[in-house]
Design a protein around this motif. Structure first.
Motif, PDB file in Angstrom:
ATOM      1  N   ALA A 215      77.218  30.606  37.921  1.00  0.00           N
ATOM      2  CA  ALA A 215      77.472  30.029  39.236  1.00  0.00           C
ATOM      3  C   ALA A 215      77.127  30.952  40.400  1.00  0.00           C
ATOM      4  O   ALA A 215      76.536  30.495  41.385  1.00  0.00           O
ATOM      5  N   PRO A 216      77.465  32.251  40.371  1.00  0.00           N
ATOM      6  CA  PRO A 216      77.110  33.097  41.518  1.00  0.00           C
ATOM      7  C   PRO A 216      75.612  33.216  41.755  1.00  0.00           C
ATOM      8  O   PRO A 216      75.187  33.614  42.844  1.00  0.00           O
ATOM      9  N   SER A 217      74.807  32.892  40.740  1.00  0.00           N
ATOM     10  CA  SER A 217      73.355  32.991  40.890  1.00  0.00           C
ATOM     11  C   SER A 217      72.724  31.712  41.408  1.00  0.00           C
ATOM     12  O   SER A 217      71.512  31.670  41.638  1.00  0.00           O
ATOM     13  N   ALA A 218      73.515  30.663  41.617  1.00  0.00           N
ATOM     14  CA  ALA A 218      72.930  29.367  41.960  1.00  0.00           C
ATOM     15  C   ALA A 218      72.143  29.427  43.263  1.00  0.00           C
ATOM     16  O   ALA A 218      71.094  28.785  43.395  1.00  0.00           O
ATOM     17  N   LYS A 219      72.608  30.198  44.245  1.00  0.00           N
ATOM     18  CA  LYS A 219      71.882  30.243  45.526  1.00  0.00           C
ATOM     19  C   LYS A 219      70.520  30.924  45.367  1.00  0.00           C
ATOM     20  O   LYS A 219      69.617  30.699  46.173  1.00  0.00           O
ATOM     21  N   LEU A 220      70.385  31.780  44.327  1.00  0.00           N
ATOM     22  CA  LEU A 220      69.116  32.461  44.092  1.00  0.00           C
ATOM     23  C   LEU A 220      68.119  31.582  43.344  1.00  0.00           C
ATOM     24  O   LEU A 220      67.008  32.012  43.052  1.00  0.00           O
ATOM     25  N   TYR A 221      68.533  30.359  43.046  1.00  0.00           N
ATOM     26  CA  TYR A 221      67.636  29.374  42.431  1.00  0.00           C
ATOM     27  C   TYR A 221      67.671  28.075  43.240  1.00  0.00           C
ATOM     28  O   TYR A 221      67.482  26.989  42.697  1.00  0.00           O
ATOM     29  N   SER A 222      67.904  28.200  44.533  1.00  0.00           N
ATOM     30  CA  SER A 222      67.999  27.033  45.399  1.00  0.00           C
ATOM     31  C   SER A 222      66.675  26.774  46.114  1.00  0.00           C
ATOM     32  O   SER A 222      65.811  27.653  46.204  1.00  0.00           O
ATOM     33  N   GLN A 223      66.540  25.575  46.659  1.00  0.00           N
ATOM     34  CA  GLN A 223      65.329  25.229  47.408  1.00  0.00           C
ATOM     35  C   GLN A 223      65.189  26.137  48.629  1.00  0.00           C
ATOM     36  O   GLN A 223      64.079  26.546  48.982  1.00  0.00           O
ATOM     37  N   GLU A 224      66.306  26.461  49.260  1.00  0.00           N
ATOM     38  CA  GLU A 224      66.263  27.337  50.427  1.00  0.00           C
ATOM     39  C   GLU A 224      65.751  28.727  50.052  1.00  0.00           C
ATOM     40  O   GLU A 224      64.964  29.342  50.799  1.00  0.00           O
ATOM     41  N   PHE A 225      66.172  29.232  48.899  1.00  0.00           N
ATOM     42  CA  PHE A 225      65.739  30.560  48.463  1.00  0.00           C
ATOM     43  C   PHE A 225      64.226  30.586  48.229  1.00  0.00           C
ATOM     44  O   PHE A 225      63.532  31.514  48.669  1.00  0.00           O
ATOM     45  N   TYR A 226      63.703  29.566  47.583  1.00  0.00           N
ATOM     46  CA  TYR A 226      62.262  29.544  47.323  1.00  0.00           C
ATOM     47  C   TYR A 226      61.470  29.311  48.614  1.00  0.00           C
ATOM     48  O   TYR A 226      60.317  29.758  48.726  1.00  0.00           O
ATOM     49  N   GLY A 227      62.065  28.623  49.583  1.00  0.00           N
ATOM     50  CA  GLY A 227      61.418  28.510  50.879  1.00  0.00           C
ATOM     51  C   GLY A 227      61.291  29.862  51.569  1.00  0.00           C
ATOM     52  O   GLY A 227      60.259  30.169  52.185  1.00  0.00           O
ATOM     53  N   LEU A 228      62.336  30.698  51.449  1.00  0.00           N
ATOM     54  CA  LEU A 228      62.266  32.052  52.007  1.00  0.00           C
ATOM     55  C   LEU A 228      61.214  32.888  51.274  1.00  0.00           C
ATOM     56  O   LEU A 228      60.487  33.676  51.896  1.00  0.00           O
ATOM     57  N   ALA A 229      61.126  32.723  49.958  1.00  0.00           N
ATOM     58  CA  ALA A 229      60.111  33.459  49.184  1.00  0.00           C
ATOM     59  C   ALA A 229      58.706  33.045  49.601  1.00  0.00           C
ATOM     60  O   ALA A 229      57.793  33.881  49.666  1.00  0.00           O
ATOM     61  N   ALA A 230      58.522  31.768  49.901  1.00  0.00           N
ATOM     62  CA  ALA A 230      57.200  31.301  50.329  1.00  0.00           C
ATOM     63  C   ALA A 230      56.773  31.959  51.635  1.00  0.00           C
ATOM     64  O   ALA A 230      55.582  32.239  51.848  1.00  0.00           O
ATOM     65  N   ASP A 231      57.743  32.242  52.515  1.00  0.00           N
ATOM     66  CA  ASP A 231      57.414  32.853  53.805  1.00  0.00           C
ATOM     67  C   ASP A 231      56.851  34.264  53.661  1.00  0.00           C
ATOM     68  O   ASP A 231      56.055  34.709  54.489  1.00  0.00           O
ATOM     69  N   VAL A 232      57.287  34.994  52.641  1.00  0.00           N
ATOM     70  CA  VAL A 232      56.823  36.383  52.511  1.00  0.00           C
ATOM     71  C   VAL A 232      55.562  36.492  51.656  1.00  0.00           C
ATOM     72  O   VAL A 232      54.997  37.579  51.527  1.00  0.00           O
ATOM     73  N   LEU A 233      55.130  35.383  51.062  1.00  0.00           N
ATOM     74  CA  LEU A 233      53.926  35.398  50.231  1.00  0.00           C
ATOM     75  C   LEU A 233      52.676  35.253  51.090  1.00  0.00           C
ATOM     76  O   LEU A 233      52.624  34.435  52.016  1.00  0.00           O
ATOM     77  N   ALA A 234      51.662  36.041  50.776  1.00  0.00           N
ATOM     78  CA  ALA A 234      50.369  35.904  51.436  1.00  0.00           C
ATOM     79  C   ALA A 234      49.692  34.612  50.992  1.00  0.00           C
ATOM     80  O   ALA A 234      50.089  33.984  50.002  1.00  0.00           O
ATOM     81  N   ASP A 235      48.672  34.208  51.726  1.00  0.00           N
ATOM     82  CA  ASP A 235      47.925  33.005  51.349  1.00  0.00           C
ATOM     83  C   ASP A 235      47.385  33.169  49.927  1.00  0.00           C
ATOM     84  O   ASP A 235      46.745  34.176  49.597  1.00  0.00           O
ATOM     85  N   GLY A 236      47.652  32.176  49.097  1.00  0.00           N
ATOM     86  CA  GLY A 236      47.210  32.244  47.708  1.00  0.00           C
ATOM     87  C   GLY A 236      48.074  33.115  46.833  1.00  0.00           C
ATOM     88  O   GLY A 236      47.743  33.338  45.661  1.00  0.00           O
TER      89      GLY A 236
END
Length: 510
Positions: free
Chosen positions: A404-425
């Motif tokens: 349960a404490p890890s649920a936020k690290l597998y949320s849609q919001e978390f992956y949206g934040l990861a997308a922001d730091v990724l370069a194109d491609g």
């Protein structure tokens, strides 16, 4: 705390041996101590159940709901003790000290040797709840006796003031107990010793109040038996405290199946290493296997290699992975200029640096000048001032989403934040838990990544343990590359229509 209804004032009894104001203060002081101890017992059960059974939300709900229900039963049962309130309260506190103090130890023993702690959890929640529920009605009777001047009882106004004072002491005690558990007892003493010490405080407070302030309400025989009962409880708690280290060692051997070489509680989690110092090593975090010597090489290679094989990979971000194994795989690839590891637990990194077996397994990766460690919660760190498009590859090596404490690290919001730091491609690789054993959680991870704007490929490492992964590319970057050799695609197993997991609607509980 939620307290049961109070009984009506009781008029009988012998005048206490101190002034009414002093007697009232002493009773309220014991109310404060008992409330603090009671809340520690509740939090102890929740914490240990979450660690042993998992899914902290469910365990907290079970413990608290069963306990509050049992408090109502205890309040009703206490009616039968009002005529002997002093003796009844002393017996209730002795029983509560013994049961509450030993609850963590027995719960851990049930998990270690029987493999099942749920029934013990419910039984202790019921027993402790009944005893806590019986406290307040008996204390109301005692505080009225201690406050009485002469032989007359107080009026409605005095009774209302008594109720207010008693509740205030109860709630403030609950506050102190609630803060003492995570900030003092747990980090300094641990779960077992902390519970045993709380039981001793509980026994001393209840026994001392009755045997001194209300000694005239009891016969010499009753006083003697209460003294023997309290001394027996204290002796049991002291003996258990003296043997707690031996008990923990034996229980860990039963849980992990082989001698435990390192066992430390870092403040974030319990870290256990088994195996020889210069041989195969197994790493457990909060009782869950994370690293298993040789097979773990295959696991981290399957996580990292597909994301690193095609496309730019000079700048790599590893979320979690304090054991250094994901970073080891990243640095094996030519062209890597920098690796940033965001790890919540400094204790895990210290162990990965210093333990001979774990350091050998990770290739002493923390000595590499290209690696930088940031101690932070991955979610909060991604929300901070991280430059957009700063990384070519993001590796998510975090605890299983079923915790349960890890649920936020597998949320849609978390992956949206990861997308922001990724370069194109750029590519995102996620450890998503077992494909077969927890297929719903695995495919929910994959659906959540797609909902955050990625295209995905689902695959697993062959053999055991069952490890599943997701390779993803932001939708504008096209389809992810094929994972490559050494892994097995599972795209044809994807179920239809799974909703994503979000912060407000986590969907990983099983």
């Amino acid at each position: 705390m939620i307290d049961p209804p109070l009984p009506a004032p009781v008029q009988g009894g012998v005048r206490p041996p101190v002034r009414p104001g002093a007697g009232r203060f002493l009773v309220l002081l014991v109310v404060f101590v008992c409330a603090a101890c009671g809340l520690v017992y509740e939090l102890e059960l929740v914490a240990l159940a979450s660690y042993l059974i998992g899914d902290s939300v469910t365990q907290a709900s079970v413990v608290l709901s069963v306990m509050v229900f049992a408090m109502g039963i205890g309040s009703l049962l206490a009616k039968r003790l009002r005529c002997h309130a002093a003796v009844g309260f002393a017996l209730v506190e002795a029983a509560l000290a013994l049961i509450g103090g030993c609850s963590a130890l027995v719960l851990y023993a049930a998990f270690a040797w029987l493999g099942e702690a749920r029934h013990a959890l419910v039984a202790f929640s019921l027993a402790i709840g009944v005893l806590i529920g019986a406290e307040i009605p008996l204390l109301m009777t005692l505080i009225q006796r201690a406050s009485r001047r002469g032989g007359a009882g107080g009026g409605d106004e005095d009774a209302a003031g008594t109720v207010a004072d008693l509740f205030a002491a109860d709630y403030v005690g609950a506050l102190v107990g609630g803060l003492a558990f995570p900030f003092l007892l747990l980090p300094w003493l641990g779960q077992l010793t902390g519970a045993l010490l709380t039981g001793a405080v509980n026994a001393v407070a209840g026994g001392a109040l009755v045997l001194w302030l209300f000694r005239r309400d009891m016969s010499a025989r009753s006083r003697w038996w209460l003294l023997v009962a309290n001394l027996t409880v204290l002796a049991v708690l002291a003996t258990a405290t003296a043997l707690v280290d031996d008990f923990e060692s034996a229980a860990r051997r039963a849980v992990y199946g082989e001698p435990v070489r390192v066992a430390v509680r870092t403040g974030v989690q319990e870290v256990v290493l088994t195996g020889a110092e210069h041989g195969p090593v197994k790493l457990f975090l909060d009782g869950r296997l994370q690293v298993s010597g040789g097979p773990e090489d295959r696991h981290h290679r399957a996580l990292v290699d597909p994301a690193m094989r095609r496309g730019p990979h000079a700048r790599v971000l590893v979320l979690g992975g304090g054991d250094g194994l994901a970073a080891r795989e990243v640095l094996r690839h030519p062209g890597v200029r920098s690796v940033t590891v965001v790890e919540l637990d400094p204790g895990m990194v210290r162990l990965a640096r210093s333990d001979p077996a774990l350091s050998a397994l990770n290739g002493s990766v923390y000595r590499d000048p290209r690696l930088k460690v940031v101690y932070a919660d991955a979610f909060c760190w991604l929300r901070g001032p991280v430059p957009h498009h700063a990384y070519d590859v993001v590796i998510s090596d975090l605890p299983d989403p079923g915790v349960a404490p890890s649920a936020k690290l597998y949320s849609q919001e978390f992956y949206g934040l990861a997308a922001d730091v990724l370069a194109d491609g750029g590519r995102l690789a996620v450890h998503a838990g077992p494909v077969t054993a927890r297929s719903h959680a695995y495919w929910t991870v994959e659906a959540t990544i797609r909902a955050a704007g990625f295209t995905t490929r689902a695959y697993r490492a062959p053999g055991r343990p069952d490890r599943g992964f997701v390779l993803a590319v932001a939708a504008a970057g096209g389809a992810p590359p094929a994972p490559g050799p050494g892994v097995v695609g599972v795209e044809d197993e994807r179920p239809r229509g799974l909703p994503p997991s979000t912060l407000l609607r986590p969907r990983y509980a099983e």
